[in-house]
Design a protein around this motif. Sequence first.
Motif, PDB file in Angstrom:
ATOM      1  N   ARG A 145      34.970  39.020  44.895  1.00  0.00           N
ATOM      2  CA  ARG A 145      35.722  37.790  44.581  1.00  0.00           C
ATOM      3  C   ARG A 145      35.694  37.496  43.086  1.00  0.00           C
ATOM      4  O   ARG A 145      36.687  37.057  42.509  1.00  0.00           O
ATOM      5  N   ARG A 146      34.565  37.761  42.450  1.00  0.00           N
ATOM      6  CA  ARG A 146      34.433  37.479  41.019  1.00  0.00           C
ATOM      7  C   ARG A 146      35.289  38.405  40.154  1.00  0.00           C
ATOM      8  O   ARG A 146      35.920  37.961  39.184  1.00  0.00           O
ATOM      9  N   PRO A 194      40.133  38.639  39.611  1.00  0.00           N
ATOM     10  CA  PRO A 194      40.998  38.187  38.508  1.00  0.00           C
ATOM     11  C   PRO A 194      40.713  38.915  37.199  1.00  0.00           C
ATOM     12  O   PRO A 194      41.601  39.020  36.344  1.00  0.00           O
ATOM     13  N   ASP A 204      45.860  35.387  38.494  1.00  0.00           N
ATOM     14  CA  ASP A 204      45.149  34.350  39.238  1.00  0.00           C
ATOM     15  C   ASP A 204      45.169  34.698  40.722  1.00  0.00           C
ATOM     16  O   ASP A 204      45.830  34.050  41.532  1.00  0.00           O
ATOM     17  N   THR A 217      42.956  35.733  44.321  1.00  0.00           N
ATOM     18  CA  THR A 217      41.690  35.516  44.986  1.00  0.00           C
ATOM     19  C   THR A 217      41.684  36.221  46.331  1.00  0.00           C
ATOM     20  O   THR A 217      42.707  36.753  46.771  1.00  0.00           O
ATOM     21  N   ARG A 227      40.354  36.371  50.542  1.00  0.00           N
ATOM     22  CA  ARG A 227      39.896  35.714  51.765  1.00  0.00           C
ATOM     23  C   ARG A 227      39.019  36.742  52.468  1.00  0.00           C
ATOM     24  O   ARG A 227      39.476  37.845  52.775  1.00  0.00           O
ATOM     25  N   PRO A 236      41.482  30.665  51.425  1.00  0.00           N
ATOM     26  CA  PRO A 236      41.588  31.393  50.158  1.00  0.00           C
ATOM     27  C   PRO A 236      40.395  31.105  49.244  1.00  0.00           C
ATOM     28  O   PRO A 236      39.972  29.961  49.081  1.00  0.00           O
ATOM     29  N   GLY A 237      39.860  32.159  48.705  1.00  0.00           N
ATOM     30  CA  GLY A 237      38.753  32.015  47.777  1.00  0.00           C
ATOM     31  C   GLY A 237      37.402  31.814  48.432  1.00  0.00           C
ATOM     32  O   GLY A 237      36.391  31.668  47.744  1.00  0.00           O
ATOM     33  N   ARG A 238      37.355  31.825  49.776  1.00  0.00           N
ATOM     34  CA  ARG A 238      36.100  31.581  50.481  1.00  0.00           C
ATOM     35  C   ARG A 238      35.650  32.826  51.243  1.00  0.00           C
ATOM     36  O   ARG A 238      36.462  33.664  51.634  1.00  0.00           O
TER      37      ARG A 238
END
Length: 351
Positions: free
Chosen positions: A249-250, A253, A259, A261, A263, A302-304
């Motif tokens: 995840r890090r 991007p 931008d 991300t 899931r 998203p992003g989690r």
Amino acid sequence: MEREAGARVLVVDDDERVRTSLARLLRRMGYEVEAADGGLPALERLERGGIDLVLLDVIMPDLDGLNVLKRLSGDVRVVMVSGADDTKLVAECIQGGADDFLPKPFDATVLAARIQSSLAKKRLRDLERRYVAHLEEEERKKERLISSMLPPPIAMRLQEGEENIAESVDDVTVIFADIVGFTQLSLELEPEPLVKLLNRIFRSFDQLCAEHGVEKIKTIGDAYLAVGGLPGSKGDHTAQVAALAIEMRRVLPLVTGRDLTLRIGIHAGPTVTGVIGSDKLSFDLWGPTVNLASRLETHGQPGRIQVSAVVAERLAGRFALEPRGTVHLKGIGEVETWFLEPRQPQTSSGS
């Protein structure tokens, strides 16, 4: 018989008249010729390479032909020449590795035929060596390809001839990661930059898997499937997969400059593994553990990083876990889930 055009012949004889006569005759036949006046100079020249055939005198004062013959590699063809009419000597030469034996004085027709025969043997030997080297390289490529596609223990079993590889694994940790919004991005980009972007992403994920001791299984479109805990792996596979998820995840991007991300869904439990296919081999996972990890991803946010109760219990105290509550997962039912985050270092407060 077809002449070996451009072949280089080394004439070795301590008699200058013989060397000169042979060199003149061989040049008329179309060969490139070099000469040495004894066994030791011949060996020095042969060390530099580039000689296809040696016409080697048997009796020489510094180092006789038989001893020169013993020091030669099999890359150079040798025809022994001698004025001695000795059957035993001829046998020793052939047994020592010479292709042929030519008595002095030379008959030009016989000389030409025996040289052509020896060079033809060399050409066939060289072709055989190149063919064997090609086969060995292709086998190495095949082994490298199999090793890149399959976990090392599975690749080794295949290379040893085992077929129908399938087994149950009592406990693994499965991670599914999907790039949020990639479908829309695929409509905006041309095919080449789109594939280049995916390649950068998945190559970075592959590297992270290697660093964390996790095995990549496959990509499905813009989704990425990996597993920790396969036979032969070491360490706490659930913690390794959790750390991998946070890093994936890090870096997303960072490697894309966009931008974007992920899931992500993670679950742990038993699974069935195996190799399917014949021409196109594929190592895969099956079972409820895989299905639940997939559903945790598709029903995530998203992003989690959404994890199951089993995973949350194993990671408690080492990672931050945010209860999400009960989520209805299609085809599975109501499941309690958590969101995973890196554990924040505690700070001491002064009075």
